[in-house]
Write a protein that holds these residues in place. Structure first.
Motif, PDB file in Angstrom:
ATOM      1  N   TRP A 152      51.655 -40.596 -36.852  1.00 43.06           N
ATOM      2  CA  TRP A 152      51.892 -40.838 -38.282  1.00 43.06           C
ATOM      3  C   TRP A 152      50.833 -41.760 -38.884  1.00 43.06           C
ATOM      4  CZ3 TRP A 152      54.988 -42.761 -34.325  1.00 43.06           C
ATOM      5  CH2 TRP A 152      54.899 -44.140 -34.089  1.00 43.06           C
ATOM      6  N   HIS A 157      49.940 -42.694 -32.047  1.00 38.22           N
ATOM      7  CA  HIS A 157      50.997 -42.815 -33.057  1.00 38.22           C
ATOM      8  C   HIS A 157      50.611 -41.865 -34.188  1.00 38.22           C
ATOM      9  CE1 HIS A 157      50.484 -46.724 -30.942  1.00 38.22           C
ATOM     10  NE2 HIS A 157      51.795 -46.571 -30.755  1.00 38.22           N
ATOM     11  N   CYS A 216      56.585 -50.543 -33.305  1.00 35.03           N
ATOM     12  CA  CYS A 216      56.522 -49.610 -34.428  1.00 35.03           C
ATOM     13  C   CYS A 216      57.870 -49.478 -35.134  1.00 35.03           C
ATOM     14  CB  CYS A 216      56.081 -48.236 -33.944  1.00 35.03           C
ATOM     15  SG  CYS A 216      54.532 -48.233 -32.994  1.00 35.03           S
ATOM     16  N   GLY A 217      57.898 -49.796 -36.415  1.00 30.42           N
ATOM     17  CA  GLY A 217      59.113 -49.645 -37.201  1.00 30.42           C
ATOM     18  C   GLY A 217      60.207 -50.623 -36.845  1.00 30.42           C
ATOM     19  N   LYS A 223      63.313 -45.741 -34.539  1.00 32.49           N
ATOM     20  CA  LYS A 223      63.269 -44.372 -34.030  1.00 32.49           C
ATOM     21  C   LYS A 223      61.845 -43.878 -33.771  1.00 32.49           C
ATOM     22  CE  LYS A 223      67.678 -42.835 -35.965  1.00 32.49           C
ATOM     23  NZ  LYS A 223      68.372 -41.781 -36.750  1.00 32.49           N
ATOM     24  N   ALA A 224      60.922 -44.807 -33.537  1.00 32.31           N
ATOM     25  CA  ALA A 224      59.551 -44.413 -33.218  1.00 32.31           C
ATOM     26  C   ALA A 224      59.517 -43.677 -31.888  1.00 32.31           C
ATOM     27  CB  ALA A 224      58.648 -45.643 -33.166  1.00 32.31           C
ATOM     28  N   THR A 225      58.660 -42.688 -31.789  1.00 30.93           N
ATOM     29  CA  THR A 225      58.539 -41.915 -30.552  1.00 30.93           C
ATOM     30  C   THR A 225      57.677 -42.626 -29.520  1.00 30.93           C
ATOM     31  OG1 THR A 225      56.674 -40.719 -31.533  1.00 30.93           O
ATOM     32  CG2 THR A 225      58.856 -39.722 -31.738  1.00 30.93           C
ATOM     33  N   VAL A 227      58.724 -42.682 -40.223  1.00 29.02           N
ATOM     34  CA  VAL A 227      59.424 -43.103 -39.011  1.00 29.02           C
ATOM     35  C   VAL A 227      60.581 -44.004 -39.422  1.00 29.02           C
ATOM     36  CG1 VAL A 227      59.256 -44.320 -36.795  1.00 29.02           C
ATOM     37  CG2 VAL A 227      57.280 -43.031 -37.665  1.00 29.02           C
TER      38      VAL A 227
END
Length: 261
Positions: A185, A183, A63-64, A55-57, A51
């Protein structure tokens, strides 16, 4: 009564008749096994980005945030070529060491798997069957915890922000994967043993298993992206442990051609 037992009893009777004291039989002697799991290639591949930063979904605010989230499936130290989070363990150990079990449970009564910054920490949890596994979330967002072990243990449960839950697991023949479906990943591995003769490699790939019964043993080196690194695969490679000594296996090289895509 077996012949050795009859002989011990006869000697004890004879010694008592002569007014002598017979010392109890000595406890099993123990040694240790150490080594280092290293990358076998001439160049070290860089980490795989799962990730990109920002740009985490899902849950962008957590996140990130501080940087990209990278894969923990194959962690290679660029300086030492050491491979972290490889699993080392004995297969059907020859002999037991109850004191080693007691020491392990005293030092770590509970094993722990955290969810922090949308990553499982640690990536590999190795534990004894008598250690409950505490699964928790240090994140301010919810997570899901899902696994299906080879032995039939399963879990699929939401874990609220800051939440915890505890599970008890039975020994498994292989490590099994745990996921967060929110999540996707997020993955980790869990390995459960009925003995204390296991270790997880550090950043430089080093490991040491102490208190191993002296004699012939079989050792497995397992890494997520390769599977069995050692000769003998699931049966393990032979290692001779001497009482009061350490069996130093040196560098155990992971063949880059065996890494799963």
């Amino acid at each position: 009564m077996s012949r050795p037992a009859r002989l011990v009893k006869a000697l004890a009777v004879a010694a008592a008749t002569a007014g002598l004291t017979v010392a109890p039989a000595a406890a099993d002697d123990f040694g240790s096994i150490k080594g280092r799991v290293v990358w076998g290639g001439s160049t070290v591949p860089g980490p795989k980005v799962l990730v990109e930063k920002g740009k985490a979904t899902k849950d962008l605010e957590v996140c990130g945030v501080d940087g990209p989230i990278v894969s923990q499936e194959l962690q290679i130290d660029p300086d030492s070529k050491g491979i972290a989070d490889a699993l080392i363990y004995l297969v059907k150990p020859s002999g037991k060491n109850p004191d080693a079990v007691k020491a392990l449970l005293k030092a770590s009564p509970t094993a722990e798997l955290d969810q922090k910054d949308c990553v499982f920490i640690p990536h590999l949890v190795a534990l004894h069957k008598d250690q409950p596994l505490l699964i928790k979330s240090s994140d301010p967002v919810g997570h899901n915890v899902r696994y299906n072990s080879f032995g039939g243990a399963s879990l699929n449960q939401m874990l609220a922000a800051g939440g915890t839950m505890e599970v008890n697991l039975e020994p498994e023949r292989l490590p099994f994967q745990v996921n967060c479906d929110i999540h996707p990943w997020m993955t980790a591995n869990i390995a459960v043993f009925d003995h204390p003769f296991f270790a997880v490699t550090g950043k430089d790939g080093s490991f040491e298993i102490k208190g191993v019964p002296a004699g012939a043993q079989n050792l497995v080196v397992w890494q997520e992206k390769v599977g069995f690194v050692n000769e003998g695969r699931a049966k393990g490679m032979p290692v001779t442990v001497k009482a009061g000594s350490e069996a130093d296996l040196g560098e155990i090289k992971l063949d880059p051609s065996k890494v799963k895509k």
